[in-house]
Design a protein around this motif. Structure first.
Motif: not given
Length: 733
Positions: A674-694
């Motif tokens: 669920q991406l938050p509203d940033t208005g007219d400004r461009e925002s960057t979503l970063t997705l990363e995966f690290i094994p849980p418990g690492t």
């Protein structure tokens, strides 16, 4: 092994044993070239290790392979051994060998040899002569369960078990001050990080057994040392099992508690048939009412020669025999327990562990030679035992009377030869027993039980070049295959392997298939699309499910998963050659082949460089880029829900301009943000995966390594005085 012997005499027998076991392990291949490329070894381990090896060769260490979907969380699967340096090397080997069956054979030969050497050293440590320790080490790899289930099918079981004798002998030697504790710690970590939970339990049982022995001989410094080593092993190995523990919430493997359905649960009477060449216990094994292989067979000579073996010689072990009794007793209790105990299923998986102290004790007793007094009485008992084995084997499977009679004849002949050799050339008895192991192996694997029919033979194509030629460019992009093995004619079980595959075989074929072998799976996803553990789709409405809306995404599963190609098995109940007629003609091209009907997307998809698949109104995507399997960035304006063609495995994290946002799963298991509203400004979503418990796992592993090194250093400084004290205790026990 006696440390005072010259080095050549100490190392030559185990080296010869390893070479001989590896060579003899090829005997089953004379009649069955798929013997080591069978069931899960073909469907999961061969393609899985091949894929991991290719990633390693390309310079990356895989933790998650998103394109394998429910089968791609290799860290949580644990069994692929991605934290085990030996198994990472084996993965590279499998990737380099152009024939998957040969690659698996080479891996398994190594671990069969490793097991044999471990049993040899353990038997020598308990006092067996070189020849009888050699026989014990030679027999164990070719025991029924070890050969037909672990070596042939469940590779991770063989790998874990192969380390256990080494953990055992090194733990005892360490307790006595003869080797640095770093040695059993190394073996223990290699066993634990193989990812097989039964091997992990066995490491614990070994330490309990050796601690019990130390308590019996009052070697209290040894107990303290063992406890420290055990803690270090556990700390360094937990990183393997934490991802699995933190992933069970979305997995299909969520069983807990205790239950019993008798599946793969041998009875006490079955376990006593250690020398019955043709005994197939009558117990449920998957879809069959009885074993199709000699499940509990250990060694041909144990029961026939039992009246002649000087069992009383085991008294010389004194309290050192406590560890054998404790280890064997624990596994006897577990073998006779319920079929399901928490996450552990099928007690038959423990047969080889229960047999390990038996074969070691037998080697020690045989080292005293066979008795010669009261020979008529002993001969009569031997005959009775051999006939009893024959009767019990026949009673289980009467239809196999010819096999049982042949087994009876071989047993009588080998027993007669062994007794004659024991009288006239006792020094050759070990050779006679070992030769008998080869004879029995040849008969079992080439005449009677050519393969394990309790599991799936598959008989997949072996050559990677064949797979690439038939599949590589034929099914482009992300591919979903609607097929099941149940729809293949029994008259031609391999006839469709040029068009469809199961398990994870699409990976070495170069196809980015959704269908893969999934040990843990992703419950909501596989249930929504009716995918089973080996990647088959058994529901007749498989095509309709794909075309239906993926819940919570606003688009079909075809679009939500970014599917490029759909392959439908014509022989299945999916609609035959008309199965894909409902696909929009302006978006898909459909072709009909003899075995399959193939639909290929013709319309280009948005965001071609990433895995974003759907957005809600009000969200504008500027760019989407998947840099690696485990990292993706999305530039956007506005707000809304973004759906990705990824499964929402625990371990994914998301940030927007550096601020954390929640990762959620759609009702079908797809990753959403669920991406938050940033208005007219461009925002960057970063997705990363690290094994849980690492983070926790690395911290524990680091602390465990420090503890292990500190213990090893302490030993090096105090070695001489500690060894003298241990020897003094042993001499006065």
């Amino acid at each position: 092994m006696r440390p005072d012997l010259p080095l050549a005499k100490r190392v030559t027998p185990p080296i010869l044993l390893a070479v001989l076991v590896a060579a003899v392990a090829a005997i089953p291949l004379l009649s069955n070239p798929w013997f080591y490329y069978w069931d899960d070894s073909a469907a999961a381990f061969a393609p899985g290790w091949h894929t991991i090896g290719e990633r390693l060769l390309s310079g990356s260490w895989p933790t998650l392979l998103p394109e394998m979907w429910a089968g791609g969380n290799i860290t949580a699967e644990a069994l692929y051994g991605t934290y085990n340096p030996v198994l990472l090397a084996e993965s590279i080997l499998v990737a380099l060998v152009p024939d998957l069956a040969i690659g698996m054979m080479l891996v398994k030969m190594q671990f069969l040899a490793l097991l044999a050497v471990g049993v040899y050293v353990l038997a020598r440590q308990y006092g067996a002569t070189r020849s009888m320790a050699f026989v014990a080490g030679f027999a164990m790899p070719f025991a029924g369960y070890t050969l037909y289930f672990d070596a042939s099918t469940w590779a991770s079981g063989l790998i874990a078990f192969a380390w256990i004798p080494h953990v055992w002998w090194s733990a005892r030697a360490s307790a006595l001050g003869r080797v640095n504790p770093l040695v059993p710690i190394l073996f223990g970590v290699l066993a634990m990080t193989s990812g097989n939970p039964y091997g992990a339990v066995a490491v614990g049982v070994v330490y309990l057994a050796v601690i019990a022995e130390c308590a019996a001989v009052r070697l209290y410094p040894g107990i303290r040392s063992l406890i420290v080593s055990a803690v270090a092993i556990a700390m360094m190995s937990l990183i393997v099992y934490l991802p699995l523990a933190f992933t069970t919430g979305v997995s299909v493997r969520t069983q807990t508690g205790v239950s019993n359905d008798n599946a793969l649960r041998p009875g006490l009477g079955d376990l006593l048939n250690l020398s019955a060449l043709s005994n197939q216990p009558y117990l449920p094994i998957f879809d069959t009412p009885a074993a199709t292989v000699p499940l509990v067979y250990l060694a041909w000579f144990l029961v026939p020669l039992a009246p002649w073996i000087r069992w009383g010689s085991l008294r010389r072990l004194g309290r050192a025999g406590v560890s054998l009794a404790v280890f064997g007793g624990i596994y006897l209790v577990l073998l006779l327990g319920p079929s399901d105990l928490w996450l552990f299923r099928w007690p038959a998986r423990l047969i080889e562990y229960g047999q390990l102290p038996v074969v070691v004790a037998a080697a020690v007793a045989l080292s005293a030679g066979l008795a010669r007094d009261r020979w008529k009485q002993r001969l009569g008992i031997s005959a009775g035992l051999i006939l009893l084995q024959f009767y019990l084997s026949w009673a289980n499977i009467p239809d196999d009377i010819g096999i049982h009679l042949a087994a009876l004849a071989i047993t009588v002949a080998l027993t007669s030869i062994a007794l004659i050799v024991a009288v006239h050339a006792p020094r050759l008895l070990g050779g006679a027993l070992a030769a008998g192991v080869v004879v029995v192996l040849a008969a079992q694997t080439n005449l009677w039980f050519i393969g394990n029919d309790n599991v799936t033979p598959w008989k997949f194509p072996r050559q990677v070049a064949f797979l690439e030629e038939h599949f590589g460019d034929r099914y482009p992009g992300t591919t979903f295959v609607i097929a099941d093995r149940e729809n293949i004619s029994e008259d031609d079980p391999t006839g469709q392997w040029s068009d469809i595959l199961f398990g994870s075989l699409y990976q070495p074929a170069g196809v980015r298939a959704v269908n893969n072998y999934a040990g843990i799976g992703f419950k909501s996803f596989v249930e929504a699309l009716c995918i089973n553990y080996y990647g088959g789709v058994h529901c007749p409405d498989g095509v309709s499910r794909l075309r239906a809306e993926s819940p919570g995404t606003g688009v079909s599963w075809l679009d939500a998963m970014r599917i490029d190609t759909v392959v439908v098995q014509n022989s299945g109940p999916y609609g035959a050659t008309q199965a894909l007629d409902a696909l929009p003609a302006d978006e898909w091209s459909v072709r009909t082949e003899h075995v399959v009907t193939v639909g290929t997307r013709t319309e280009s998809r948005p965001w071609p460089n990433g895995r974003l698949s759907a957005t809600t109104p009000g969200l504008e995507i500027t760019s989407d880029f998947a840099a690696t399997d485990i990292r993706e960035t999305v530039a956007y304006t506005g707000s809304g829900t973004a759906t990705f063609a990824l499964l929402a495995w625990p371990g994914w994290t998301a940030t927007v301009d550096g601020d954390a946002v929640d990762v959620i799963a759609s009702p079908g298991g797809l990753l959403q943000i669920q991406l938050p509203d940033t208005g007219d400004r461009e925002s960057t979503l970063t997705l990363e995966f690290i094994p849980p418990g690492t983070t926790l796992g690395l911290a524990l592993a680091g602390a465990g390594l420090v503890l292990a090194l500190a213990q090893g250093l302490w030993f090096a400084v105090h070695r001489r005085s500690r060894a003298y004290r241990a020897e003094d205790v042993l001499h006065h026990r």
